[in-house]
Structure formats: C-alpha cells, structure tokens
Motif scaffolding. Sequence first.
Motif, mmCIF file in Angstrom:
data_model
loop_
_atom_site.group_PDB
_atom_site.id
_atom_site.type_symbol
_atom_site.label_atom_id
_atom_site.label_comp_id
_atom_site.label_asym_id
_atom_site.label_seq_id
_atom_site.Cartn_x
_atom_site.Cartn_y
_atom_site.Cartn_z
ATOM 1 N N ARG A 42 12.958 3.507 1.475
ATOM 2 C CA ARG A 42 12.588 4.072 2.772
ATOM 3 C C ARG A 42 11.291 4.867 2.679
ATOM 4 O O ARG A 42 10.517 4.922 3.646
ATOM 5 C CB ARG A 42 13.712 4.951 3.304
ATOM 6 C CG ARG A 42 14.923 4.146 3.734
ATOM 7 C CD ARG A 42 16.104 4.987 4.118
ATOM 8 N NE ARG A 42 15.755 6.043 5.054
ATOM 9 C CZ ARG A 42 16.488 7.144 5.207
ATOM 10 N NH1 ARG A 42 17.582 7.325 4.499
ATOM 11 N NH2 ARG A 42 16.126 8.066 6.075
ATOM 12 N N LEU A 43 11.017 5.490 1.521
ATOM 13 C CA LEU A 43 9.754 6.217 1.333
ATOM 14 C C LEU A 43 8.572 5.259 1.452
ATOM 15 O O LEU A 43 7.586 5.542 2.146
ATOM 16 C CB LEU A 43 9.727 6.896 -0.033
ATOM 17 C CG LEU A 43 10.698 8.042 -0.249
ATOM 18 C CD1 LEU A 43 10.767 8.410 -1.720
ATOM 19 C CD2 LEU A 43 10.295 9.221 0.582
ATOM 20 N N LYS A 44 8.680 4.130 0.783
ATOM 21 C CA LYS A 44 7.625 3.133 0.804
ATOM 22 C C LYS A 44 7.447 2.560 2.209
ATOM 23 O O LYS A 44 6.321 2.400 2.689
ATOM 24 C CB LYS A 44 7.968 2.011 -0.174
ATOM 25 C CG LYS A 44 6.921 0.957 -0.337
ATOM 26 C CD LYS A 44 7.349 -0.039 -1.390
ATOM 27 C CE LYS A 44 6.322 -1.109 -1.608
ATOM 28 N NZ LYS A 44 6.742 -2.071 -2.625
ATOM 29 N N GLN A 45 8.555 2.286 2.895
ATOM 30 C CA GLN A 45 8.489 1.756 4.253
ATOM 31 C C GLN A 45 7.835 2.746 5.202
ATOM 32 O O GLN A 45 7.060 2.352 6.075
ATOM 33 C CB GLN A 45 9.890 1.407 4.748
ATOM 34 C CG GLN A 45 10.504 0.231 4.052
ATOM 35 C CD GLN A 45 11.970 0.045 4.413
ATOM 36 O OE1 GLN A 45 12.618 0.980 4.866
ATOM 37 N NE2 GLN A 45 12.484 -1.155 4.197
ATOM 38 N N SER A 46 8.124 4.008 5.015
ATOM 39 C CA SER A 46 7.538 5.042 5.867
ATOM 40 C C SER A 46 6.020 5.098 5.687
ATOM 41 O O SER A 46 5.268 5.171 6.666
ATOM 42 C CB SER A 46 8.160 6.398 5.552
ATOM 43 O OG SER A 46 7.570 7.398 6.322
ATOM 44 N N ARG A 47 5.573 5.061 4.441
ATOM 45 C CA ARG A 47 4.127 5.075 4.173
ATOM 46 C C ARG A 47 3.453 3.845 4.786
ATOM 47 O O ARG A 47 2.365 3.938 5.362
ATOM 48 C CB ARG A 47 3.864 5.103 2.674
ATOM 49 C CG ARG A 47 4.050 6.431 2.026
ATOM 50 C CD ARG A 47 3.443 6.490 0.638
ATOM 51 N NE ARG A 47 3.733 5.340 -0.190
ATOM 52 C CZ ARG A 47 4.759 5.239 -1.048
ATOM 53 N NH1 ARG A 47 5.597 6.234 -1.185
ATOM 54 N NH2 ARG A 47 4.928 4.157 -1.771
ATOM 55 N N LYS A 48 4.088 2.690 4.658
ATOM 56 C CA LYS A 48 3.509 1.466 5.207
ATOM 57 C C LYS A 48 3.454 1.499 6.726
ATOM 58 O O LYS A 48 2.488 1.018 7.329
ATOM 59 C CB LYS A 48 4.294 0.245 4.730
ATOM 60 C CG LYS A 48 4.005 -0.101 3.295
ATOM 61 C CD LYS A 48 4.614 -1.422 2.929
ATOM 62 C CE LYS A 48 4.175 -1.825 1.540
ATOM 63 N NZ LYS A 48 4.540 -3.206 1.249
ATOM 64 N N ASN A 49 4.475 2.072 7.357
ATOM 65 C CA ASN A 49 4.465 2.183 8.817
ATOM 66 C C ASN A 49 3.325 3.067 9.283
ATOM 67 O O ASN A 49 2.642 2.745 10.264
ATOM 68 C CB ASN A 49 5.798 2.717 9.331
ATOM 69 C CG ASN A 49 6.871 1.662 9.353
ATOM 70 O OD1 ASN A 49 6.589 0.477 9.411
ATOM 71 N ND2 ASN A 49 8.114 2.098 9.296
ATOM 72 N N VAL A 50 3.100 4.176 8.596
ATOM 73 C CA VAL A 50 1.997 5.068 8.948
ATOM 74 C C VAL A 50 0.675 4.318 8.791
ATOM 75 O O VAL A 50 -0.202 4.390 9.662
ATOM 76 C CB VAL A 50 2.006 6.351 8.091
ATOM 77 C CG1 VAL A 50 0.724 7.144 8.280
ATOM 78 C CG2 VAL A 50 3.212 7.197 8.418
ATOM 79 N N ALA A 51 0.533 3.572 7.717
ATOM 80 C CA ALA A 51 -0.697 2.820 7.485
ATOM 81 C C ALA A 51 -0.917 1.770 8.574
ATOM 82 O O ALA A 51 -2.037 1.593 9.062
ATOM 83 C CB ALA A 51 -0.649 2.154 6.109
ATOM 84 N N ARG A 52 0.143 1.081 8.978
ATOM 85 C CA ARG A 52 0.027 0.081 10.041
ATOM 86 C C ARG A 52 -0.416 0.727 11.354
ATOM 87 O O ARG A 52 -1.273 0.195 12.062
ATOM 88 C CB ARG A 52 1.368 -0.617 10.259
ATOM 89 C CG ARG A 52 1.707 -1.631 9.219
ATOM 90 C CD ARG A 52 2.987 -2.376 9.600
ATOM 91 N NE ARG A 52 3.411 -3.211 8.507
ATOM 92 C CZ ARG A 52 4.463 -2.957 7.715
ATOM 93 N NH1 ARG A 52 5.217 -1.895 7.946
ATOM 94 N NH2 ARG A 52 4.773 -3.765 6.731
ATOM 95 N N LEU A 53 0.186 1.859 11.659
ATOM 96 C CA LEU A 53 -0.168 2.555 12.895
ATOM 97 C C LEU A 53 -1.613 3.030 12.875
ATOM 98 O O LEU A 53 -2.352 2.869 13.856
ATOM 99 C CB LEU A 53 0.775 3.741 13.114
ATOM 100 C CG LEU A 53 2.227 3.381 13.439
ATOM 101 C CD1 LEU A 53 3.123 4.592 13.261
ATOM 102 C CD2 LEU A 53 2.339 2.827 14.837
ATOM 103 N N LEU A 54 -2.030 3.605 11.759
ATOM 104 C CA LEU A 54 -3.406 4.090 11.651
ATOM 105 C C LEU A 54 -4.406 2.937 11.678
ATOM 106 O O LEU A 54 -5.503 3.068 12.234
ATOM 107 C CB LEU A 54 -3.576 4.929 10.385
ATOM 108 C CG LEU A 54 -2.868 6.278 10.398
ATOM 109 C CD1 LEU A 54 -3.004 6.950 9.033
ATOM 110 C CD2 LEU A 54 -3.398 7.170 11.488
ATOM 111 N N THR A 55 -4.040 1.806 11.102
ATOM 112 C CA THR A 55 -4.905 0.629 11.128
ATOM 113 C C THR A 55 -5.108 0.154 12.555
ATOM 114 O O THR A 55 -6.227 -0.176 12.968
ATOM 115 C CB THR A 55 -4.310 -0.500 10.264
ATOM 116 O OG1 THR A 55 -4.204 -0.037 8.917
ATOM 117 C CG2 THR A 55 -5.162 -1.749 10.318
#
Length: 70
Positions: A42-55
């Motif tokens: 879930r930590l990794k998924q959270s970081r990836k979601n933030v990156a997707r949103l910022l992208t």
Amino acid sequence: MKNADIRALSLEELNQQVKTEKASGQTLRFAHAISPLENPIRLKQSRKNVARLLTELTRRENEQANNTAN
C-alpha cells in the motif's frame, strides 16, 4: 486509481486528491514505522498514485501554457 479516472477529474478535484493521497501516504508511513503494515505494498501504491496525479496536473499546466502561447 486508474489513469482514466484521473483524467476525468477536474483541476480542483486533482489538487484535492493530491492532498488526500499525500496525507494518506504519510499516515501509512507513520503506521509502518510503529508496527509493520499487514500489506506494505500500500505504501508503494500510495506513492504511485501521487505521482500519477502530479503527472496529470503537470500535463494540464503544460497544455494550458501551449494554448495561451498560440
């Protein structure tokens, strides 16, 4: 959150989602530091979601800049 879902969000919703995901990720990190999470992925998924949103935010800002430049 899928990319199609992210593209469907408005600019305000994107900003709100970034704040929410960052806060959620921070909470997860704190909880993981105290005692291991049951699902640390879930930590990794959270970081990836933030990156997707910022992208997506960056893509829209660049799109607006190009439209105003033309």
